[in-house]
Motif scaffolding. Structure first.
Motif, PDB file in Angstrom:
ATOM      1  N   VAL A 119       0.833  -1.204   0.000  1.00 48.78           N
ATOM      2  CA  VAL A 119       0.000   0.000   0.000  1.00 48.78           C
ATOM      3  C   VAL A 119       0.867   1.254   0.000  1.00 48.78           C
ATOM      4  CG1 VAL A 119      -1.742   1.302   1.277  1.00 48.78           C
ATOM      5  CG2 VAL A 119      -1.897  -1.192   1.151  1.00 48.78           C
ATOM      6  N   LEU A 133      -5.007   1.571  -6.948  1.00 50.55           N
ATOM      7  CA  LEU A 133      -5.189   1.814  -5.519  1.00 50.55           C
ATOM      8  C   LEU A 133      -6.672   1.988  -5.185  1.00 50.55           C
ATOM      9  CD1 LEU A 133      -3.211   2.156  -3.114  1.00 50.55           C
ATOM     10  CD2 LEU A 133      -3.324   4.618  -3.505  1.00 50.55           C
ATOM     11  N   GLY A 170      -9.516  -3.160   1.581  1.00 46.94           N
ATOM     12  CA  GLY A 170      -8.529  -4.185   1.889  1.00 46.94           C
ATOM     13  C   GLY A 170      -8.918  -5.599   1.549  1.00 46.94           C
ATOM     14  N   VAL A 187       1.073   2.524   7.805  1.00 50.41           N
ATOM     15  CA  VAL A 187       0.112   2.774   6.725  1.00 50.41           C
ATOM     16  C   VAL A 187      -0.644   4.072   6.971  1.00 50.41           C
ATOM     17  CG1 VAL A 187      -1.932   1.907   5.532  1.00 50.41           C
ATOM     18  CG2 VAL A 187      -0.136   0.321   6.234  1.00 50.41           C
ATOM     19  N   TRP A 217      -9.791  -4.345   7.227  1.00 53.76           N
ATOM     20  CA  TRP A 217      -9.193  -3.105   6.739  1.00 53.76           C
ATOM     21  C   TRP A 217      -9.244  -2.007   7.792  1.00 53.76           C
ATOM     22  CZ3 TRP A 217      -5.668  -1.365   4.022  1.00 53.76           C
ATOM     23  CH2 TRP A 217      -5.664  -0.100   3.433  1.00 53.76           C
ATOM     24  N   VAL A 255      -7.886  -1.186  -3.180  1.00 55.97           N
ATOM     25  CA  VAL A 255      -7.766  -0.866  -1.755  1.00 55.97           C
ATOM     26  C   VAL A 255      -8.938  -0.018  -1.270  1.00 55.97           C
ATOM     27  CG1 VAL A 255      -6.331   0.202   0.025  1.00 55.97           C
ATOM     28  CG2 VAL A 255      -5.258  -1.019  -1.865  1.00 55.97           C
ATOM     29  N   CYS A 310      -5.708  -0.207   8.205  1.00 60.38           N
ATOM     30  CA  CYS A 310      -5.446   1.189   7.847  1.00 60.38           C
ATOM     31  C   CYS A 310      -4.990   2.002   9.042  1.00 60.38           C
ATOM     32  CB  CYS A 310      -6.667   1.837   7.204  1.00 60.38           C
ATOM     33  SG  CYS A 310      -7.893   2.421   8.365  1.00 60.38           S
TER      34      CYS A 310
END
Length: 280
Positions: free
Chosen positions: A68, A101, A110, A129, A120, A105, A124
């Motif tokens: 990521v 992305l 996720g 991240v 996720w 994502v 995150c």
């Protein structure tokens, strides 16, 4: 016919052996060797589909975070160029990374190939991240913020609004992480202002501490939400309110709410004191 078929078979462009990229580390080696836009596009397209290693959980999380973070770095500047000029090759690659992305994502939070089953909301908020997300959406006065009326920006916008609300109210026993999230509130508030949705802070009942209020006051004097980020330079909050700055209006609401809260807190204290006096 047999001769023709034989010629066709001998010239088959897929006759050589193929294999898949076996790991993220192999993908990164190939990425560092890329020299053409087309090759970069191909690798970026499959980056999140490359299988994960059979490793311990902590190492697995680090690898996921690395993917990521790399995509965020490559995506930086994807939308920052004058419409009157042609995109540079670097911007084309950044735009490709941004689209991947968004699809892999932001849209799924996720739950993607290689990330199946990942929570996720937890991922995150992994410090590495989270810091990279903050950097990406605040660098260059928010040049990467999703403010355009496109599908990709809509996907990223929904993710970002969700993330800010989630992290802002997140409680964790880890003191270092708790400090990171609280210290990031002014930045997250600025992101909301630059996306022209400052009122979400009040509507979602997000707690506003002094550093965040200070940042909002500063933005109220220098950022005019009516014109999507154009600078205004008001002399004070009252003047900004007069010209309908929604950030300034938010500041007034927050301060009024604080005064009201303090009033009722003082009132309760007086009532308690009166009760104690009667009992005495």
């Amino acid at each position: 016919m047999e001769t023709v078929a034989k010629v066709v078979q001998e010239s088959d462009p897929l006759s050589r052996p193929f294999r898949e990229i076996s790991s993220w580390s192999e993908w990164k080696k190939k990425w560092t060797a890329v020299t053409t836009v087309e090759e970069a596009f191909g690798l970026l397209h499959v980056g999140f589909a490359v299988p994960e290693k059979e490793v311990k959980f902590n190492a697995l999380e680090e690898e996921r975070a690395d993917r990521v973070q790399l995509y965020l770095e490559v995506s930086n500047g994807h939308a920052f160029f004058p419409s009157s000029q042609k995109r540079t090759l670097r911007q084309k690659v950044a735009e490709k990374a941004w689209k991947v992305l968004c699809n892999e994502v932001f849209a799924s939070r996720g739950r993607m190939a290689g990330f199946t089953g990942t929570d996720w909301s937890i991922f995150c908020t992994t410090p590495a991240v989270f810091r990279k997300l903050l950097w990406f959406f605040t660098v260059g006065e928010g040049q990467n913020l999703p403010t355009k009326p496109t599908h990709d920006h809509d996907v990223a916008r929904k993710f970002l609004l969700w993330m800010i609300s989630f992290v802002w109210q997140l409680e964790t026993p880890d003191r270092d992480q708790e400090k990171l999230y609280k210290d990031s509130r002014p930045l997250m508030a600025e992101m909301l202002c630059r996306m022209d949705v400052p009122e979400i802070i009040h509507r979602s009942s997000l707690e506003v501490d002094e550093p965040t209020l200070t940042r909002l006051k500063k933005l109220a004097l220098s950022l005019d939400t009516k014109f999507s980020g154009h600078r205004a330079f008001y002399r004070n909050v009252d003047e900004a309110v007069f010209y309908r700055s929604r950030i300034a209006e938010l500041v007034v609401v927050i301060e009024a709410s604080r005064r009201g809260g303090q009033f009722w807190e003082n009132q309760r204290a007086r009532e308690e004191a009166a009760k104690l006096a009667v009992r005495a």
